[in-house]
Design a protein around this motif. Structure first.
Motif, mmCIF file in Angstrom:
data_model
loop_
_atom_site.group_PDB
_atom_site.id
_atom_site.type_symbol
_atom_site.label_atom_id
_atom_site.label_comp_id
_atom_site.label_asym_id
_atom_site.label_seq_id
_atom_site.Cartn_x
_atom_site.Cartn_y
_atom_site.Cartn_z
ATOM 1 N N ALA A 224 37.396 49.439 -23.257
ATOM 2 C CA ALA A 224 35.951 49.524 -23.031
ATOM 3 C C ALA A 224 35.607 50.877 -22.419
ATOM 4 N N ASP A 225 34.328 51.122 -22.233
ATOM 5 C CA ASP A 225 33.827 52.400 -21.745
ATOM 6 C C ASP A 225 33.268 52.234 -20.332
ATOM 7 N N SER A 226 33.652 53.123 -19.445
ATOM 8 C CA SER A 226 33.150 53.065 -18.068
ATOM 9 C C SER A 226 32.086 54.127 -17.794
ATOM 10 N N GLU A 227 31.741 54.897 -18.798
ATOM 11 C CA GLU A 227 30.792 56.007 -18.617
ATOM 12 C C GLU A 227 29.354 55.506 -18.469
ATOM 13 N N ASN A 228 28.520 56.383 -17.925
ATOM 14 C CA ASN A 228 27.080 56.126 -17.804
ATOM 15 C C ASN A 228 26.753 54.833 -17.078
ATOM 16 N N PHE A 229 27.476 54.597 -16.000
ATOM 17 C CA PHE A 229 27.227 53.418 -15.180
ATOM 18 C C PHE A 229 26.654 53.852 -13.842
ATOM 19 N N ILE A 230 25.641 53.145 -13.382
ATOM 20 C CA ILE A 230 25.058 53.397 -12.054
ATOM 21 C C ILE A 230 24.885 52.054 -11.362
ATOM 22 N N SER A 231 25.529 51.901 -10.209
ATOM 23 C CA SER A 231 25.443 50.625 -9.493
ATOM 24 C C SER A 231 24.023 50.382 -9.001
ATOM 25 N N ARG A 232 23.675 49.091 -8.914
ATOM 26 C CA ARG A 232 22.336 48.729 -8.457
ATOM 27 C C ARG A 232 22.373 47.470 -7.615
ATOM 28 N N GLN A 233 21.381 47.370 -6.749
ATOM 29 C CA GLN A 233 21.258 46.251 -5.817
ATOM 30 C C GLN A 233 20.636 45.051 -6.529
ATOM 31 N N LEU A 234 21.244 43.903 -6.353
ATOM 32 C CA LEU A 234 20.710 42.665 -6.901
ATOM 33 C C LEU A 234 19.359 42.361 -6.261
ATOM 34 N N ASN A 235 18.390 41.986 -7.076
ATOM 35 C CA ASN A 235 17.086 41.566 -6.568
ATOM 36 C C ASN A 235 16.458 40.591 -7.554
ATOM 37 N N THR A 236 15.327 40.035 -7.178
ATOM 38 C CA THR A 236 14.692 39.023 -8.021
ATOM 39 C C THR A 236 14.230 39.593 -9.360
ATOM 40 N N ASN A 237 13.857 40.862 -9.397
ATOM 41 C CA ASN A 237 13.444 41.471 -10.676
ATOM 42 C C ASN A 237 14.613 41.528 -11.661
ATOM 43 N N ILE A 238 15.794 41.866 -11.174
ATOM 44 C CA ILE A 238 16.978 41.914 -12.034
ATOM 45 C C ILE A 238 17.343 40.511 -12.494
ATOM 46 N N LEU A 239 17.207 39.536 -11.605
ATOM 47 C CA LEU A 239 17.560 38.159 -11.960
ATOM 48 C C LEU A 239 16.576 37.524 -12.936
ATOM 49 N N ALA A 240 15.336 37.989 -12.921
ATOM 50 C CA ALA A 240 14.310 37.408 -13.794
ATOM 51 C C ALA A 240 14.712 37.573 -15.264
ATOM 52 N N GLY A 241 14.645 36.506 -15.989
ATOM 53 C CA GLY A 241 14.910 36.564 -17.414
ATOM 54 C C GLY A 241 16.368 36.497 -17.818
ATOM 55 N N GLN A 242 17.277 36.340 -16.861
ATOM 56 C CA GLN A 242 18.690 36.232 -17.225
ATOM 57 C C GLN A 242 18.961 34.845 -17.803
ATOM 58 N N ASP A 243 19.750 34.797 -18.849
ATOM 59 C CA ASP A 243 20.120 33.520 -19.461
ATOM 60 C C ASP A 243 21.340 32.906 -18.790
ATOM 61 N N LEU A 244 22.216 33.763 -18.260
ATOM 62 C CA LEU A 244 23.441 33.313 -17.611
ATOM 63 C C LEU A 244 23.803 34.341 -16.549
ATOM 64 N N VAL A 245 24.152 33.860 -15.359
ATOM 65 C CA VAL A 245 24.572 34.768 -14.291
ATOM 66 C C VAL A 245 25.993 34.377 -13.893
ATOM 67 N N LEU A 246 26.881 35.364 -13.916
ATOM 68 C CA LEU A 246 28.289 35.150 -13.602
ATOM 69 C C LEU A 246 28.637 35.879 -12.307
ATOM 70 N N ALA A 247 28.837 35.103 -11.271
ATOM 71 C CA ALA A 247 29.209 35.651 -9.969
ATOM 72 C C ALA A 247 30.720 35.829 -9.925
ATOM 73 N N LEU A 248 31.172 36.786 -9.129
ATOM 74 C CA LEU A 248 32.610 37.003 -9.032
ATOM 75 C C LEU A 248 33.234 36.195 -7.904
ATOM 76 N N THR A 249 32.407 35.627 -7.018
ATOM 77 C CA THR A 249 32.896 34.698 -5.999
ATOM 78 C C THR A 249 31.843 33.614 -5.770
ATOM 79 N N ARG A 250 32.262 32.572 -5.083
ATOM 80 C CA ARG A 250 31.325 31.509 -4.731
ATOM 81 C C ARG A 250 30.236 32.029 -3.792
ATOM 82 N N ALA A 251 30.581 32.954 -2.909
ATOM 83 C CA ALA A 251 29.577 33.520 -1.992
ATOM 84 C C ALA A 251 28.505 34.278 -2.780
#
Length: 191
Positions: A67-94
């Protein structure tokens, strides 16, 4: 079968520079190979190192897995990002708890990556529908199986390798990649 609206998946970890970007990039690459345009995978972090690239060790792993790791910029989770997601996959229970705290309406569409990978093989998918419908139905079925097949943190969480030893990075890879492979295999089987 193609649809105009892709199935939207969000992966979530803490800093959004190790686990969630690796899951994002491996899932997107795998889905694109079998179903171009049918899936959109993104990521965010509950305590993101906003504006950062993927951590170099993890970028190396992403490349090793094709896969490609280029052109990635980390971002803070917020309600706008969560809006409209069909599936959310967390990496831990927390992380899963934080997601549901921010967007309670996502409770039925939020799993840990490894949890969904454990449950999905028990779900028969529909072959005669577009990917979004197939995955929405599968998530609902997996949710019903959650209480019958409980797992502990050792089964559901992917370890955070950030600023830790090479062994911990390897442990992360060994926890994350089989789960990603299970999701991709499930889609391949039900196409």
């Amino acid at each position: 079968m193609s649809t105009n609206t892709p199935f939207r998946i969000l992966t979530v970890c803490t800093g959004n520079i190790c686990r969630s970007p690796m899951a994002e990039r491996l899932l997107q690459t795998g889905f694109d190979e079998m179903a171009p345009g049918e899936f959109t995978v993104a990521s965010a972090g509950t305590g993101a190192l906003v504006g950062s690239a993927i951590e170099p060790h993890v970028a190396g792993f992403i490349h090793v897995f094709g896969a490609d790791s280029e052109n990635f910029i980390s971002r803070q989770l917020n309600t706008n990002i969560l809006a409209g997601q069909d599936l959310v996959l967390a990496l831990t229970r927390a992380h899963r708890s934080k997601i549901v705290e921010l967007a309670p309406g996502l409770l039925r569409r939020t799993f840990t990556l490894r949890e969904l990978a454990r449950l999905l093989p028990l779900v028969e998918g529909q072959r005669d529908v577009a990917a979004p419908e197939r995955w929405k139905a599968a998530a609902a079925k997996a949710l019903r199986l959650r209480s019958a097949h409980p797992g502990g943190p050792e089964e559901d969480d992917v370890v955070d390798p950030y600023r830790r030893s090479d062994d911990v990075y390897q442990q992360m890879v060994h926890q994350l990649t089989p789960a990603v492979d299970t999701l991709l295999s499930w889609e391949r089987k039900h196409r």
